[in-house]
Design a protein around this motif. Structure first.
Motif, PDB file in Angstrom:
ATOM      1  N   ARG A  78     -14.615 -40.499 -17.458  1.00  0.00           N
ATOM      2  CA  ARG A  78     -15.152 -41.729 -18.298  1.00  0.00           C
ATOM      3  C   ARG A  78     -13.582 -42.310 -18.796  1.00  0.00           C
ATOM      4  NH1 ARG A  78     -18.260 -39.751 -23.160  1.00  0.00           N
ATOM      5  NH2 ARG A  78     -19.299 -42.334 -23.133  1.00  0.00           N
ATOM      6  N   ILE A  79     -12.909 -42.236 -18.591  1.00  0.00           N
ATOM      7  CA  ILE A  79     -11.802 -42.892 -18.554  1.00  0.00           C
ATOM      8  C   ILE A  79     -11.091 -44.139 -17.063  1.00  0.00           C
ATOM      9  CG2 ILE A  79      -9.133 -43.588 -19.882  1.00  0.00           C
ATOM     10  CD1 ILE A  79      -9.786 -41.064 -21.526  1.00  0.00           C
ATOM     11  N   GLU A  80     -11.077 -42.726 -16.133  1.00  0.00           N
ATOM     12  CA  GLU A  80      -9.743 -43.197 -14.945  1.00  0.00           C
ATOM     13  C   GLU A  80     -10.783 -44.348 -14.692  1.00  0.00           C
ATOM     14  OE1 GLU A  80      -9.377 -39.956 -13.112  1.00  0.00           O
ATOM     15  OE2 GLU A  80     -10.874 -39.148 -12.652  1.00  0.00           O
ATOM     16  N   SER A  81     -12.527 -43.856 -14.263  1.00  0.00           N
ATOM     17  CA  SER A  81     -13.266 -45.239 -13.882  1.00  0.00           C
ATOM     18  C   SER A  81     -13.393 -46.231 -14.588  1.00  0.00           C
ATOM     19  CB  SER A  81     -13.959 -43.947 -13.024  1.00  0.00           C
ATOM     20  OG  SER A  81     -15.255 -44.310 -14.101  1.00  0.00           O
ATOM     21  N   ARG A  82     -12.598 -46.834 -14.911  1.00  0.00           N
ATOM     22  CA  ARG A  82     -12.766 -47.738 -16.162  1.00  0.00           C
ATOM     23  C   ARG A  82     -12.085 -48.776 -15.934  1.00  0.00           C
ATOM     24  NH1 ARG A  82     -15.807 -45.539 -21.039  1.00  0.00           N
ATOM     25  NH2 ARG A  82     -17.556 -47.592 -20.632  1.00  0.00           N
ATOM     26  N   ASP A  83     -11.882 -49.619 -17.600  1.00  0.00           N
ATOM     27  CA  ASP A  83     -11.000 -50.535 -18.151  1.00  0.00           C
ATOM     28  C   ASP A  83     -11.107 -50.009 -18.897  1.00  0.00           C
ATOM     29  OD1 ASP A  83     -12.794 -52.178 -19.005  1.00  0.00           O
ATOM     30  OD2 ASP A  83     -12.430 -53.273 -17.716  1.00  0.00           O
ATOM     31  N   ALA A  84      -9.507 -51.013 -20.522  1.00  0.00           N
ATOM     32  CA  ALA A  84      -9.071 -50.226 -21.218  1.00  0.00           C
ATOM     33  C   ALA A  84     -10.751 -50.953 -22.229  1.00  0.00           C
ATOM     34  CB  ALA A  84      -7.826 -51.200 -21.172  1.00  0.00           C
ATOM     35  N   ASN A  85     -10.962 -52.083 -21.835  1.00  0.00           N
ATOM     36  CA  ASN A  85     -11.827 -52.958 -22.663  1.00  0.00           C
ATOM     37  C   ASN A  85     -13.065 -51.901 -23.144  1.00  0.00           C
ATOM     38  OD1 ASN A  85     -10.170 -55.409 -23.719  1.00  0.00           O
ATOM     39  ND2 ASN A  85     -11.118 -56.243 -21.813  1.00  0.00           N
ATOM     40  N   ALA A  86     -13.660 -51.420 -21.813  1.00  0.00           N
ATOM     41  CA  ALA A  86     -14.488 -50.815 -21.837  1.00  0.00           C
ATOM     42  C   ALA A  86     -14.731 -49.155 -22.262  1.00  0.00           C
ATOM     43  CB  ALA A  86     -15.014 -50.096 -19.942  1.00  0.00           C
ATOM     44  N   VAL A  87     -13.610 -48.840 -22.281  1.00  0.00           N
ATOM     45  CA  VAL A  87     -13.078 -47.800 -23.323  1.00  0.00           C
ATOM     46  C   VAL A  87     -13.005 -48.802 -25.012  1.00  0.00           C
ATOM     47  CG1 VAL A  87     -12.028 -45.601 -23.577  1.00  0.00           C
ATOM     48  CG2 VAL A  87     -11.373 -46.363 -21.159  1.00  0.00           C
ATOM     49  N   ALA A  88     -11.605 -49.466 -25.172  1.00  0.00           N
ATOM     50  CA  ALA A  88     -12.532 -49.349 -26.580  1.00  0.00           C
ATOM     51  C   ALA A  88     -13.825 -49.879 -27.155  1.00  0.00           C
ATOM     52  CB  ALA A  88     -11.396 -50.783 -25.983  1.00  0.00           C
ATOM     53  N   VAL A 136      -7.958 -38.279 -32.825  1.00  0.00           N
ATOM     54  CA  VAL A 136      -7.001 -37.525 -31.602  1.00  0.00           C
ATOM     55  C   VAL A 136      -7.347 -37.921 -30.471  1.00  0.00           C
ATOM     56  CG1 VAL A 136      -6.471 -35.686 -31.180  1.00  0.00           C
ATOM     57  CG2 VAL A 136      -7.400 -35.529 -33.271  1.00  0.00           C
ATOM     58  N   VAL A 137      -6.004 -38.574 -29.940  1.00  0.00           N
ATOM     59  CA  VAL A 137      -5.361 -39.143 -28.509  1.00  0.00           C
ATOM     60  C   VAL A 137      -4.731 -37.843 -27.913  1.00  0.00           C
ATOM     61  CG1 VAL A 137      -4.801 -41.350 -26.949  1.00  0.00           C
ATOM     62  CG2 VAL A 137      -5.802 -41.669 -29.234  1.00  0.00           C
ATOM     63  N   VAL A 138      -5.411 -37.573 -26.244  1.00  0.00           N
ATOM     64  CA  VAL A 138      -4.507 -36.993 -25.874  1.00  0.00           C
ATOM     65  C   VAL A 138      -3.884 -37.354 -24.995  1.00  0.00           C
ATOM     66  CG1 VAL A 138      -4.566 -34.714 -24.639  1.00  0.00           C
ATOM     67  CG2 VAL A 138      -6.036 -34.845 -26.032  1.00  0.00           C
ATOM     68  N   ASN A 139      -2.247 -38.193 -24.966  1.00  0.00           N
ATOM     69  CA  ASN A 139      -1.723 -38.857 -24.290  1.00  0.00           C
ATOM     70  C   ASN A 139      -1.497 -37.735 -23.340  1.00  0.00           C
ATOM     71  OD1 ASN A 139      -0.432 -41.011 -23.690  1.00  0.00           O
ATOM     72  ND2 ASN A 139       1.041 -41.125 -25.640  1.00  0.00           N
ATOM     73  N   SER A 140      -0.652 -38.403 -21.985  1.00  0.00           N
ATOM     74  CA  SER A 140      -0.500 -38.042 -20.709  1.00  0.00           C
ATOM     75  C   SER A 140       0.273 -38.848 -20.187  1.00  0.00           C
ATOM     76  CB  SER A 140      -1.086 -37.527 -20.288  1.00  0.00           C
ATOM     77  OG  SER A 140      -2.462 -37.626 -19.099  1.00  0.00           O
ATOM     78  N   VAL A 141       1.628 -38.160 -18.841  1.00  0.00           N
ATOM     79  CA  VAL A 141       1.852 -39.056 -18.130  1.00  0.00           C
ATOM     80  C   VAL A 141       1.174 -39.706 -17.096  1.00  0.00           C
ATOM     81  CG1 VAL A 141       4.068 -37.976 -18.734  1.00  0.00           C
ATOM     82  CG2 VAL A 141       2.468 -37.254 -16.633  1.00  0.00           C
ATOM     83  N   CYS A 142      -0.186 -39.556 -17.104  1.00  0.00           N
ATOM     84  CA  CYS A 142      -0.923 -39.840 -16.080  1.00  0.00           C
ATOM     85  C   CYS A 142      -1.590 -41.211 -15.733  1.00  0.00           C
ATOM     86  CB  CYS A 142      -2.503 -39.294 -16.717  1.00  0.00           C
ATOM     87  SG  CYS A 142      -4.224 -40.001 -15.261  1.00  0.00           S
ATOM     88  N   GLY A 143      -1.688 -41.843 -14.310  1.00  0.00           N
ATOM     89  CA  GLY A 143      -1.797 -42.956 -14.480  1.00  0.00           C
ATOM     90  C   GLY A 143      -3.045 -44.049 -15.164  1.00  0.00           C
ATOM     91  N   CYS A 144      -4.273 -43.594 -15.663  1.00  0.00           N
ATOM     92  CA  CYS A 144      -4.829 -43.760 -16.554  1.00  0.00           C
ATOM     93  C   CYS A 144      -4.609 -44.293 -18.015  1.00  0.00           C
ATOM     94  CB  CYS A 144      -5.803 -43.464 -16.213  1.00  0.00           C
ATOM     95  SG  CYS A 144      -5.953 -41.048 -15.995  1.00  0.00           S
TER      96      CYS A 144
END
Length: 201
Positions: free
Chosen positions: A180-190, A103-111
């Motif tokens: 744990r998302i906003e302090s990292r990049d897309a590659n790290a989260v993936a 489940v991906v909780v999407n939002s308008v947040c910049g991260c």
């Protein structure tokens, strides 16, 4: 700071950023990649949304975002095959299925724009790793009832958006909150998600 003053500052800031984006749009179009232009469009749409919200006579009432304004944010996921959950019934049906469900909780947040949604694209583009049986999404701040029902399924975890929740056979087994998302990049989260899929999917 008084609520009225705070609302005025937020509105002025969003309008200022929107004006700057429009003024430099022609130069950006010539020098910026297609992906970055998509991100720029999302920032502009978000600033329009914020400006309209804080221009409203009622600034304190919680209301869903305009579907038109957040459509680009949702399209980033649905265009790559992520299924939207629009109602509480959709949520219950998705989480009641056997196997693995992300489940991906999407939002308008910049991260969400800069990290979470790109991470979903990266993990789907990775042909070497395991994938969950299904990937679904709720939009916090838009599908209010669906988001509330999803959060009932993880009642011990504080609300967090964007975020990722992996279920296996109807049980939550992994969760990535916003911090744990906003302090990292897309590659790290993936990479985190692919590692979990390798173990459980």
């Amino acid at each position: 700071m008084a609520d009225l003053e705070r609302s005025s500052l937020i509105k002025q800031n969003s309008l200022c950023r929107l004006t700057q984006a429009v003024l430099f749009n022609e130069k950006l179009w010539e020098t910026t990649s297609t992906y970055n232009l998509l991100q720029l469009r999302n920032v502009i749409v978000f600033d329009i949304s914020i400006y309209l919200i804080f221009s409203s006579p009622s600034k304190t009432k919680v209301m869903p975002y305009s579907p038109l304004l957040i459509k680009p944010f949702k399209d980033e996921l649905t265009s790559i095959g992520v299924k939207e959950l629009l109602t509480p019934e959709d949520v219950d049906k998705a989480l009641d299925q056997p196997g693995t469900t992300l489940v991906v909780v999407n939002s308008v947040c910049g991260c969400a724009a800069g990290i979470a949604r790109p991470a979903v694209r990266k993990l789907l583009d990775d042909e070497s790793g395991h994938k969950p049986d299904r990937i679904v999404t709720v939009f916090a701040g838009q599908e209010l009832e669906a988001t509330a029902r999803f959060r009932q399924h993880i009642a011990d975890i504080p609300p967090s958006s964007p975020s990722f929740a992996l279920f296996k056979d109807k049980e939550l087994i992994y969760f990535i909150p916003k911090h744990r998302i906003e302090s990292r990049d897309a590659n790290a989260v993936a990479s985190d998600l692919l590692s979990v899929f390798e173990e459980y999917a």
